[in-house]
Scaffold this motif. Structure first.
Motif, PDB file in Angstrom:
ATOM      1  N   LYS A   1      34.945 -28.836   9.383  1.00  0.00           N
ATOM      2  CA  LYS A   1      36.207 -29.543   9.560  1.00  0.00           C
ATOM      3  C   LYS A   1      36.925 -29.791   8.235  1.00  0.00           C
ATOM      4  N   GLU A   2      36.248 -29.500   7.141  1.00  0.00           N
ATOM      5  CA  GLU A   2      36.856 -29.619   5.813  1.00  0.00           C
ATOM      6  C   GLU A   2      36.506 -28.376   5.016  1.00  0.00           C
ATOM      7  N   ILE A   3      37.535 -27.737   4.437  1.00  0.00           N
ATOM      8  CA  ILE A   3      37.316 -26.523   3.663  1.00  0.00           C
ATOM      9  C   ILE A   3      38.132 -26.586   2.376  1.00  0.00           C
ATOM     10  N   CYS A   4      37.821 -25.703   1.468  1.00  0.00           N
ATOM     11  CA  CYS A   4      38.627 -25.539   0.268  1.00  0.00           C
ATOM     12  C   CYS A   4      39.686 -24.476   0.532  1.00  0.00           C
ATOM     13  N   LEU A   5      40.804 -24.590  -0.144  1.00  0.00           N
ATOM     14  CA  LEU A   5      41.886 -23.637   0.011  1.00  0.00           C
ATOM     15  C   LEU A   5      41.374 -22.220  -0.258  1.00  0.00           C
ATOM     16  N   GLY A   6      41.658 -21.331   0.682  1.00  0.00           N
ATOM     17  CA  GLY A   6      41.205 -19.947   0.562  1.00  0.00           C
ATOM     18  C   GLY A   6      39.977 -19.636   1.391  1.00  0.00           C
TER      19      GLY A   6
ATOM     20  N   THR B   1      47.064 -21.133  18.293  1.00  0.00           N
ATOM     21  CA  THR B   1      47.256 -20.012  17.373  1.00  0.00           C
ATOM     22  C   THR B   1      47.654 -18.732  18.105  1.00  0.00           C
ATOM     23  N   ALA B   2      47.764 -18.808  19.456  1.00  0.00           N
ATOM     24  CA  ALA B   2      48.051 -17.655  20.327  1.00  0.00           C
ATOM     25  C   ALA B   2      46.815 -16.804  20.581  1.00  0.00           C
ATOM     26  N   ASP B   3      45.655 -17.184  20.056  1.00  0.00           N
ATOM     27  CA  ASP B   3      44.416 -16.468  20.376  1.00  0.00           C
ATOM     28  C   ASP B   3      44.004 -16.780  21.810  1.00  0.00           C
ATOM     29  N   THR B   4      43.291 -15.835  22.439  1.00  0.00           N
ATOM     30  CA  THR B   4      42.854 -16.009  23.838  1.00  0.00           C
ATOM     31  C   THR B   4      41.362 -15.722  24.008  1.00  0.00           C
TER      32      THR B   4
ATOM     33  N   ILE C   1      37.139 -16.664  23.141  1.00  0.00           N
ATOM     34  CA  ILE C   1      36.327 -17.881  23.094  1.00  0.00           C
ATOM     35  C   ILE C   1      36.127 -18.354  21.659  1.00  0.00           C
ATOM     36  N   SER C   2      36.193 -17.422  20.675  1.00  0.00           N
ATOM     37  CA  SER C   2      35.943 -17.780  19.280  1.00  0.00           C
ATOM     38  C   SER C   2      36.759 -16.867  18.362  1.00  0.00           C
ATOM     39  N   PHE C   3      37.196 -17.395  17.232  1.00  0.00           N
ATOM     40  CA  PHE C   3      37.950 -16.589  16.271  1.00  0.00           C
ATOM     41  C   PHE C   3      37.892 -17.260  14.895  1.00  0.00           C
ATOM     42  N   PHE C   4      38.269 -16.475  13.869  1.00  0.00           N
ATOM     43  CA  PHE C   4      38.301 -16.964  12.492  1.00  0.00           C
ATOM     44  C   PHE C   4      39.751 -17.150  12.058  1.00  0.00           C
ATOM     45  N   LEU C   5      39.966 -18.097  11.156  1.00  0.00           N
ATOM     46  CA  LEU C   5      41.284 -18.281  10.570  1.00  0.00           C
ATOM     47  C   LEU C   5      41.138 -18.895   9.192  1.00  0.00           C
ATOM     48  N   LYS C   6      42.241 -18.791   8.397  1.00  0.00           N
ATOM     49  CA  LYS C   6      42.212 -19.271   7.022  1.00  0.00           C
ATOM     50  C   LYS C   6      43.421 -20.187   6.815  1.00  0.00           C
ATOM     51  N   PRO C   7      43.295 -21.460   7.180  1.00  0.00           N
ATOM     52  CA  PRO C   7      44.434 -22.377   7.016  1.00  0.00           C
ATOM     53  C   PRO C   7      44.707 -22.663   5.541  1.00  0.00           C
TER      54      PRO C   7
ATOM     55  N   GLY D   1      41.199 -31.372  14.164  1.00  0.00           N
ATOM     56  CA  GLY D   1      41.931 -31.383  12.898  1.00  0.00           C
ATOM     57  C   GLY D   1      41.095 -30.775  11.779  1.00  0.00           C
ATOM     58  N   ILE D   2      41.712 -29.931  10.983  1.00  0.00           N
ATOM     59  CA  ILE D   2      41.038 -29.292   9.846  1.00  0.00           C
ATOM     60  C   ILE D   2      41.718 -29.766   8.558  1.00  0.00           C
ATOM     61  N   ILE D   3      40.899 -30.202   7.603  1.00  0.00           N
ATOM     62  CA  ILE D   3      41.394 -30.657   6.303  1.00  0.00           C
ATOM     63  C   ILE D   3      41.175 -29.564   5.270  1.00  0.00           C
ATOM     64  N   VAL D   4      42.229 -29.247   4.538  1.00  0.00           N
ATOM     65  CA  VAL D   4      42.160 -28.215   3.499  1.00  0.00           C
ATOM     66  C   VAL D   4      42.312 -28.891   2.130  1.00  0.00           C
ATOM     67  N   HIS D   5      41.300 -28.751   1.283  1.00  0.00           N
ATOM     68  CA  HIS D   5      41.326 -29.350  -0.058  1.00  0.00           C
ATOM     69  C   HIS D   5      41.866 -28.337  -1.066  1.00  0.00           C
ATOM     70  N   ASP D   6      42.742 -28.814  -1.955  1.00  0.00           N
ATOM     71  CA  ASP D   6      43.231 -27.954  -3.033  1.00  0.00           C
ATOM     72  C   ASP D   6      42.094 -27.614  -3.992  1.00  0.00           C
ATOM     73  N   LEU D   7      42.212 -26.434  -4.598  1.00  0.00           N
ATOM     74  CA  LEU D   7      41.213 -26.044  -5.590  1.00  0.00           C
ATOM     75  C   LEU D   7      41.428 -26.851  -6.880  1.00  0.00           C
ATOM     76  N   PRO D   8      40.375 -27.155  -7.595  1.00  0.00           N
ATOM     77  CA  PRO D   8      40.552 -27.881  -8.866  1.00  0.00           C
ATOM     78  C   PRO D   8      41.296 -27.014  -9.882  1.00  0.00           C
ATOM     79  N   ALA D   9      41.985 -27.682 -10.761  1.00  0.00           N
ATOM     80  CA  ALA D   9      42.724 -26.954 -11.797  1.00  0.00           C
ATOM     81  C   ALA D   9      41.755 -26.188 -12.690  1.00  0.00           C
ATOM     82  N   LYS D  10      42.172 -24.978 -13.083  1.00  0.00           N
ATOM     83  CA  LYS D  10      41.309 -24.187 -13.957  1.00  0.00           C
ATOM     84  C   LYS D  10      41.248 -24.824 -15.349  1.00  0.00           C
ATOM     85  N   PRO D  11      40.070 -24.825 -15.928  1.00  0.00           N
ATOM     86  CA  PRO D  11      39.968 -25.415 -17.279  1.00  0.00           C
ATOM     87  C   PRO D  11      40.726 -24.575 -18.311  1.00  0.00           C
ATOM     88  N   ILE D  12      41.292 -25.247 -19.327  1.00  0.00           N
ATOM     89  CA  ILE D  12      41.998 -24.571 -20.410  1.00  0.00           C
ATOM     90  C   ILE D  12      41.047 -24.415 -21.590  1.00  0.00           C
TER      91      ILE D  12
END
Length: 199
Positions: free
Chosen positions: A126-131, A148-151, A153-159, A182-193
């Motif tokens: 129910k919680e994923i990282c972006l991508g 999602t218009a799918d019909t 019993i099971s399917f994959f998606l990338k919110p 409900g699915i929660i999408v977490h932003d990826l952490p900023a890349k280190p400089i």
């Protein structure tokens, strides 16, 4: 013909004439005649659009062949020739009809009420990282209409944002139910400089 204590019981299927002869102790005799009219049997017919219904649906029943009707069912009665009923549990119904000659006939029916499907949306997470991808699956087999218009019993998606997904479900009996997840999408952490020391 049954005779008991000066009373008789008769059964006939056609117009019939009868005579009764009375004797008294002093030898007197008297005779009475009468005709018994036997009306043809009128059959009450009961039809219905369903033998079983879903818990939120109704059943329509129609009686024909008579001029007067009296329905009996849980919680009430009716004197019309047709009725529409709904219930949250199995029930029995009966109807008695009377024709123009006052003759009666009855019919009965039993209605089966099917419980509402207990449907749930299952998610691989129910919680994923972006991508990342998730898998949504229905907990029951049947007919599916996903938001999602799918019909299937099971399917994959990338919110890519927080999102709610809906499922409208129909089982093999035509009974429907729905669920939401409900699915929660977490932003990826900023890349280190990285800084390079040129000294």
């Amino acid at each position: 013909l049954n005779v008991f204590n000066n009373q008789i019981q008769l059964t006939a299927d056609t117009i019939t004439s009868f005579s009764a002869v009375a004797f008294v102790n002093i030898g007197c005799i008297d005779t009475a005649h009468f005709n018994l009219t036997v009306y043809p049997k009128t059959e009450l017919k009961l039809t219905q659009d369903k033998q079983q219904i879903c818990i939120s649906d109704s059943v329509s029943l129609v009686a024909t062949g008579m001029v007067l009707y009296n329905w009996t069912f849980p919680g009430g009665n009716s004197k019309t020739d047709s009725i529409v009923l709904h219930s949250n549990q199995d029930f029995n119904i009966s109807v008695e009809g009377t024709d123009l000659n006052g003759c009666k006939d009855s019919a009965y029916s039993s209605i089966i009420v099917i419980p509402k499907p207990d449907i749930h949306i299952l998610a691989s997470s129910k919680e994923i990282c972006l991508g990342d991808s998730i898998q949504l699956t229905s907990s029951l087999n049947g007919h599916f209409e996903w938001s999602t218009a799918d019909t299937t019993i099971s399917f994959f998606l990338k919110p890519i944002i927080n999102q709610e997904y809906f499922l409208n479900y129909t089982d093999i009996n035509g009974c429907t139910a729905s669920d939401t997840i409900g699915i929660i999408v977490h932003d990826l952490p900023a890349k280190p400089i990285l800084f390079q020391d040129l000294n």
